[in-house]
Design an enzyme around this catalytic site. Structure first.
Site, PDB file in Angstrom:
ATOM      1  N   TYR A 165       0.837  -1.214   0.000  1.00 48.87           N
ATOM      2  CA  TYR A 165       0.000   0.000   0.000  1.00 48.87           C
ATOM      3  C   TYR A 165       0.867   1.257   0.000  1.00 48.87           C
ATOM      4  CZ  TYR A 165      -4.340  -2.521   0.116  1.00 48.87           C
ATOM      5  OH  TYR A 165      -5.395  -3.316  -0.263  1.00 48.87           O
ATOM      6  N   GLN A 215     -15.221   2.522  -7.956  1.00 46.43           N
ATOM      7  CA  GLN A 215     -14.587   1.400  -7.271  1.00 46.43           C
ATOM      8  C   GLN A 215     -13.151   1.778  -6.894  1.00 46.43           C
ATOM      9  OE1 GLN A 215     -15.539  -2.594  -9.340  1.00 46.43           O
ATOM     10  NE2 GLN A 215     -15.800  -1.038 -10.934  1.00 46.43           N
ATOM     11  N   HIS A 254     -15.181   1.354  -2.490  1.00 51.14           N
ATOM     12  CA  HIS A 254     -14.100   0.518  -1.940  1.00 51.14           C
ATOM     13  C   HIS A 254     -13.158   1.299  -1.038  1.00 51.14           C
ATOM     14  CE1 HIS A 254     -14.763  -2.308  -5.621  1.00 51.14           C
ATOM     15  NE2 HIS A 254     -15.689  -2.452  -4.695  1.00 51.14           N
ATOM     16  N   CYS A 269      -0.508   0.459  17.844  1.00 51.58           N
ATOM     17  CA  CYS A 269      -0.716   1.065  19.165  1.00 51.58           C
ATOM     18  C   CYS A 269       0.432   0.621  20.069  1.00 51.58           C
ATOM     19  CB  CYS A 269      -2.053   0.586  19.746  1.00 51.58           C
ATOM     20  SG  CYS A 269      -2.261   1.047  21.488  1.00 51.58           S
ATOM     21  N   SER A 311     -13.541  -3.875 -15.385  1.00 52.44           N
ATOM     22  CA  SER A 311     -13.614  -5.228 -15.967  1.00 52.44           C
ATOM     23  C   SER A 311     -14.934  -5.885 -15.596  1.00 52.44           C
ATOM     24  CB  SER A 311     -12.446  -6.070 -15.452  1.00 52.44           C
ATOM     25  OG  SER A 311     -12.499  -6.125 -14.032  1.00 52.44           O
ATOM     26  N   ASN A 351     -14.874   1.293 -22.697  1.00 50.09           N
ATOM     27  CA  ASN A 351     -13.796   0.369 -22.354  1.00 50.09           C
ATOM     28  C   ASN A 351     -13.202  -0.157 -23.660  1.00 50.09           C
ATOM     29  OD1 ASN A 351     -12.180  -1.815 -21.439  1.00 50.09           O
ATOM     30  ND2 ASN A 351     -13.546  -2.126 -19.677  1.00 50.09           N
ATOM     31  N   GLU A 406     -11.736  -2.794 -24.101  1.00 48.89           N
ATOM     32  CA  GLU A 406     -11.872  -4.258 -24.127  1.00 48.89           C
ATOM     33  C   GLU A 406     -13.298  -4.696 -23.783  1.00 48.89           C
ATOM     34  OE1 GLU A 406      -7.955  -4.391 -25.047  1.00 48.89           O
ATOM     35  OE2 GLU A 406      -9.306  -6.140 -24.937  1.00 48.89           O
TER      36      GLU A 406
HETATM   37  C1  BV8 Z   1     -18.458  -8.071  -0.448  1.00 47.19           C
HETATM   38  C2  BV8 Z   1      -9.911  -2.074  -2.666  1.00 47.19           C
HETATM   39  C3  BV8 Z   1     -20.037  -8.898   1.100  1.00 47.19           C
HETATM   40  C4  BV8 Z   1      -8.654  -2.765  -2.246  1.00 47.19           C
HETATM   41  C5  BV8 Z   1     -11.118  -3.660  -4.084  1.00 47.19           C
HETATM   42  C6  BV8 Z   1     -21.280 -11.529  -5.338  1.00 47.19           C
HETATM   43  C7  BV8 Z   1     -21.829 -10.668  -4.405  1.00 47.19           C
HETATM   44  C8  BV8 Z   1     -21.059 -10.183  -3.356  1.00 47.19           C
HETATM   45  C9  BV8 Z   1     -19.705 -10.522  -3.248  1.00 47.19           C
HETATM   46  C10 BV8 Z   1     -19.161 -11.377  -4.181  1.00 47.19           C
HETATM   47  C11 BV8 Z   1     -19.942 -11.878  -5.219  1.00 47.19           C
HETATM   48  N1  BV8 Z   1     -19.143 -12.667  -5.959  1.00 47.19           N
HETATM   49  C12 BV8 Z   1     -17.888 -12.662  -5.438  1.00 47.19           C
HETATM   50  C13 BV8 Z   1     -17.870 -11.897  -4.359  1.00 47.19           C
HETATM   51  C14 BV8 Z   1     -16.713 -11.667  -3.520  1.00 47.19           C
HETATM   52  C15 BV8 Z   1     -15.848 -10.496  -4.006  1.00 47.19           C
HETATM   53  C16 BV8 Z   1     -15.680 -10.452  -5.506  1.00 47.19           C
HETATM   54  O1  BV8 Z   1     -16.363  -9.706  -6.195  1.00 47.19           O
HETATM   55  N2  BV8 Z   1     -14.748 -11.227  -6.023  1.00 47.19           N
HETATM   56  C17 BV8 Z   1     -14.481 -11.199  -7.437  1.00 47.19           C
HETATM   57  C18 BV8 Z   1     -12.998 -11.201  -7.688  1.00 47.19           C
HETATM   58  C19 BV8 Z   1     -15.184 -12.400  -8.070  1.00 47.19           C
HETATM   59  N3  BV8 Z   1     -16.403  -9.253  -3.556  1.00 47.19           N
HETATM   60  C20 BV8 Z   1     -16.075  -8.820  -2.325  1.00 47.19           C
HETATM   61  O2  BV8 Z   1     -15.379  -9.465  -1.566  1.00 47.19           O
HETATM   62  C21 BV8 Z   1     -16.618  -7.478  -1.908  1.00 47.19           C
HETATM   63  N4  BV8 Z   1     -17.221  -7.589  -0.605  1.00 47.19           N
HETATM   64  O3  BV8 Z   1     -19.111  -8.444  -1.380  1.00 47.19           O
HETATM   65  O4  BV8 Z   1     -18.881  -8.100   0.859  1.00 47.19           O
HETATM   66  C22 BV8 Z   1     -19.504 -10.239   1.497  1.00 47.19           C
HETATM   67  C23 BV8 Z   1     -18.788 -10.329   2.678  1.00 47.19           C
HETATM   68  C24 BV8 Z   1     -18.323 -11.602   3.066  1.00 47.19           C
HETATM   69  C25 BV8 Z   1     -18.542 -12.721   2.258  1.00 47.19           C
HETATM   70  C26 BV8 Z   1     -19.231 -12.584   1.038  1.00 47.19           C
HETATM   71  C27 BV8 Z   1     -19.712 -11.340   0.658  1.00 47.19           C
HETATM   72  C28 BV8 Z   1     -15.492  -6.456  -1.768  1.00 47.19           C
HETATM   73  C29 BV8 Z   1     -14.898  -6.148  -3.110  1.00 47.19           C
HETATM   74  C30 BV8 Z   1     -13.936  -4.951  -2.966  1.00 47.19           C
HETATM   75  C31 BV8 Z   1     -12.515  -5.421  -3.081  1.00 47.19           C
HETATM   76  N5  BV8 Z   1     -11.601  -4.269  -3.037  1.00 47.19           N
HETATM   77  N6  BV8 Z   1     -10.318  -2.594  -3.976  1.00 47.19           N
HETATM   78  C32 BV8 Z   1      -7.459  -2.242  -3.003  1.00 47.19           C
HETATM   79  O5  BV8 Z   1      -7.624  -1.517  -4.008  1.00 47.19           O
HETATM   80  O6  BV8 Z   1      -6.345  -2.589  -2.573  1.00 47.19           O
HETATM   81  S1  BV8 Z   1     -11.601  -4.179  -5.597  1.00 47.19           S
HETATM   82  C33 BV8 Z   1     -10.458  -3.755  -6.781  1.00 47.19           C
HETATM   83  O7  BV8 Z   1     -10.974  -4.318  -7.983  1.00 47.19           O
HETATM   84  C34 BV8 Z   1     -10.296  -2.281  -7.055  1.00 47.19           C
HETATM   85  O8  BV8 Z   1     -11.109  -1.439  -6.283  1.00 47.19           O
HETATM   86  C35 BV8 Z   1     -10.758  -2.191  -8.514  1.00 47.19           C
HETATM   87  O9  BV8 Z   1     -11.322  -1.001  -8.824  1.00 47.19           O
HETATM   88  C36 BV8 Z   1     -11.759  -3.278  -8.516  1.00 47.19           C
HETATM   89  C37 BV8 Z   1     -12.369  -3.724  -9.787  1.00 47.19           C
HETATM   90  O10 BV8 Z   1     -11.425  -3.763 -10.759  1.00 47.19           O
HETATM   91  P1  BV8 Z   1     -11.577  -2.701 -11.933  1.00 47.19           P
HETATM   92  O11 BV8 Z   1     -11.728  -1.352 -11.364  1.00 47.19           O
HETATM   93  O12 BV8 Z   1     -12.622  -3.173 -12.864  1.00 47.19           O
HETATM   94  O13 BV8 Z   1     -10.151  -2.763 -12.568  1.00 47.19           O
HETATM   95  P2  BV8 Z   1      -9.592  -3.889 -13.519  1.00 47.19           P
HETATM   96  O14 BV8 Z   1      -8.119  -3.750 -13.531  1.00 47.19           O
HETATM   97  O15 BV8 Z   1     -10.224  -5.201 -13.183  1.00 47.19           O
HETATM   98  O16 BV8 Z   1     -10.171  -3.503 -14.960  1.00 47.19           O
HETATM   99  C38 BV8 Z   1      -9.764  -2.313 -15.569  1.00 47.19           C
HETATM  100  C39 BV8 Z   1     -10.623  -2.174 -16.809  1.00 47.19           C
HETATM  101  O17 BV8 Z   1     -10.305  -0.925 -17.411  1.00 47.19           O
HETATM  102  C40 BV8 Z   1     -10.362  -3.242 -17.845  1.00 47.19           C
HETATM  103  O18 BV8 Z   1     -11.584  -3.745 -18.330  1.00 47.19           O
HETATM  104  C41 BV8 Z   1      -9.629  -2.491 -18.970  1.00 47.19           C
HETATM  105  O19 BV8 Z   1      -9.972  -2.980 -20.252  1.00 47.19           O
HETATM  106  C42 BV8 Z   1     -10.159  -1.105 -18.801  1.00 47.19           C
HETATM  107  N7  BV8 Z   1      -9.264  -0.039 -19.241  1.00 47.19           N
HETATM  108  C43 BV8 Z   1      -7.912  -0.037 -19.283  1.00 47.19           C
HETATM  109  N8  BV8 Z   1      -7.476   1.167 -19.737  1.00 47.19           N
HETATM  110  C44 BV8 Z   1      -8.582   1.920 -19.966  1.00 47.19           C
HETATM  111  C45 BV8 Z   1      -9.723   1.165 -19.650  1.00 47.19           C
HETATM  112  N9  BV8 Z   1     -10.976   1.638 -19.779  1.00 47.19           N
HETATM  113  C46 BV8 Z   1     -11.118   2.901 -20.231  1.00 47.19           C
HETATM  114  N10 BV8 Z   1     -10.075   3.702 -20.541  1.00 47.19           N
HETATM  115  C47 BV8 Z   1      -8.798   3.246 -20.429  1.00 47.19           C
HETATM  116  N11 BV8 Z   1      -7.759   4.035 -20.759  1.00 47.19           N
END
Ligand code: BV8
Length: 240
Positions: free
Chosen positions: A65, A100, A118, A147, A189, A213, A215
């Site tokens: 971080y 996000q 987030h 602490c 994504s 996006n 992609e």
């Molecule tokens: C939760 C902070 C309840 C940390 C992050 C269904 C319902 C509920 C939960 C789940 C579910 N299914 C699965 C889950 C669990 C999990 C989850 O979603 N897992 C995924 C991997 C399947 N979700 C959770 O755990 C969430 N909590 O639901 O609580 C709960 C509690 C207990 C038990 C069960 C449920 C919490 C999720 C939050 C996680 N924290 N960030 C940190 O940053 O260190 S998420 C992290 O991913 C970032 O915040 C990021 O923003 C986020 C998503 O990624 P993206 O922003 O989409 O970024 P990515 O790189 O993936 O994609 C970039 C995109 O940009 C690409 O498509 C690319 O093509 C495009 N791009 C690139 N360049 C450009 C562009 N677009 C435009 N212009 C450009 N120039």
């Protein structure tokens, strides 16, 4: 297609915008799924951004971080962030920005009311519920700080995988998704829930969904148009 979407923007009573890491890409912030570089290349962010990873190896996750904070401190909002902030200022109350991202770039561009689902990488909080002895002005320095009385660790104020999102932000985001007539889904994504589910909620409530996006994503199925352009090019053209 662009002209159609520009017309939709002009006509929309309320626009919800859902952004992900891609909106910060042109500021130089690697997206969450870009291959990590250097020291962090061998780690999958999803494996680091969890409470269990932090408890297992606080120094490694804390250092990750610190590395990201230093990188974010060195960059600025790009034309995409600025176009969103300018539109919000020109049309008060017509746009709800849901992000996000934890990088604070929307807020630095002027969207101080962004719904940060987030959390914020720039802030810390206590890992365990703070006791009377846990005083932020009396920390024992370290990686991470703690602490000096009970050893409670500081942690980044972000939402880790497996942790609940801030209820008030999520509720406001769900309301905006159900109440908007246009949703722009920019630079995500669409893999992380419940944030990604907001695009489906908007679609089910009758809103038009437009994706910005380069992609394809799993959210394309609910999009009326997918603009295969970078956000920093597309957003100024749509919102200008
Ligand atoms: C939760 C902070 C309840 C940390 C992050 C269904 C319902 C509920 C939960 C789940 C579910 N299914 C699965 C889950 C669990 C999990 C989850 O979603 N897992 C995924 C991997 C399947 N979700 C959770 O755990 C969430 N909590 O639901 O609580 C709960 C509690 C207990 C038990 C069960 C449920 C919490 C999720 C939050 C996680 N924290 N960030 C940190 O940053 O260190 S998420 C992290 O991913 C970032 O915040 C990021 O923003 C986020 C998503 O990624 P993206 O922003 O989409 O970024 P990515 O790189 O993936 O994609 C970039 C995109 O940009 C690409 O498509 C690319 O093509 C495009 N791009 C690139 N360049 C450009 C562009 N677009 C435009 N212009 C450009 N120039």
């Amino acid at each position: 297609m662009w002209e159609t979407v520009r017309l939709w923007v002009r006509e929309a009573r309320h626009i919800a915008v859902l952004t992900g890491a891609g909106v910060s890409a042109e500021s130089g912030v690697p997206t969450f799924r870009d291959a990590q570089t250097g020291l962090w290349a061998r780690f999958n962010p999803q494996d680091l951004a969890t409470e269990s990873a932090y408890r297992a190896n606080p120094q490694r996750v804390w250092d990750w971080y610190v590395y990201r904070r230093e990188m974010i401190a060195a960059v600025s909002p790009n034309a995409g962030h600025e176009a969103l902030a300018a539109f919000s200022q020109r049309h008060p109350g017509r746009m709800t920005l849901i992000t996000q991202n934890v990088d604070g770039l929307h807020q630095r561009a002027g969207n101080t009311d962004a719904l940060a689902l987030h959390g914020s990488i720039a802030e810390d909080r206590w890992l365990d519920a703070p006791r009377v002895c846990c005083q932020v002005d009396k920390l024992e320095a370290g990686r991470p700080p703690r602490c000096r009385v009970c050893g409670n660790l500081r942690r980044p104020a972000v939402v880790w995988f497996g942790e609940h999102l801030p209820a008030d932000a999520l509720e406001a985001a769900e309301q905006a998704a159900h109440g908007c007539d246009l949703m722009l889904v920019v630079g995500t994504s669409g893999e992380v829930y419940p944030a990604a589910g907001l695009a489906f909620a908007a679609h089910q409530s009758g809103a038009r969904v437009v994706i910005v996006n380069p992609e394809p994503t799993p959210l394309d199925v609910v999009a009326e148009h997918c603009l295969r352009e970078p956000a920093a090019v597309c957003l100024p053209a749509l919102l200008g």
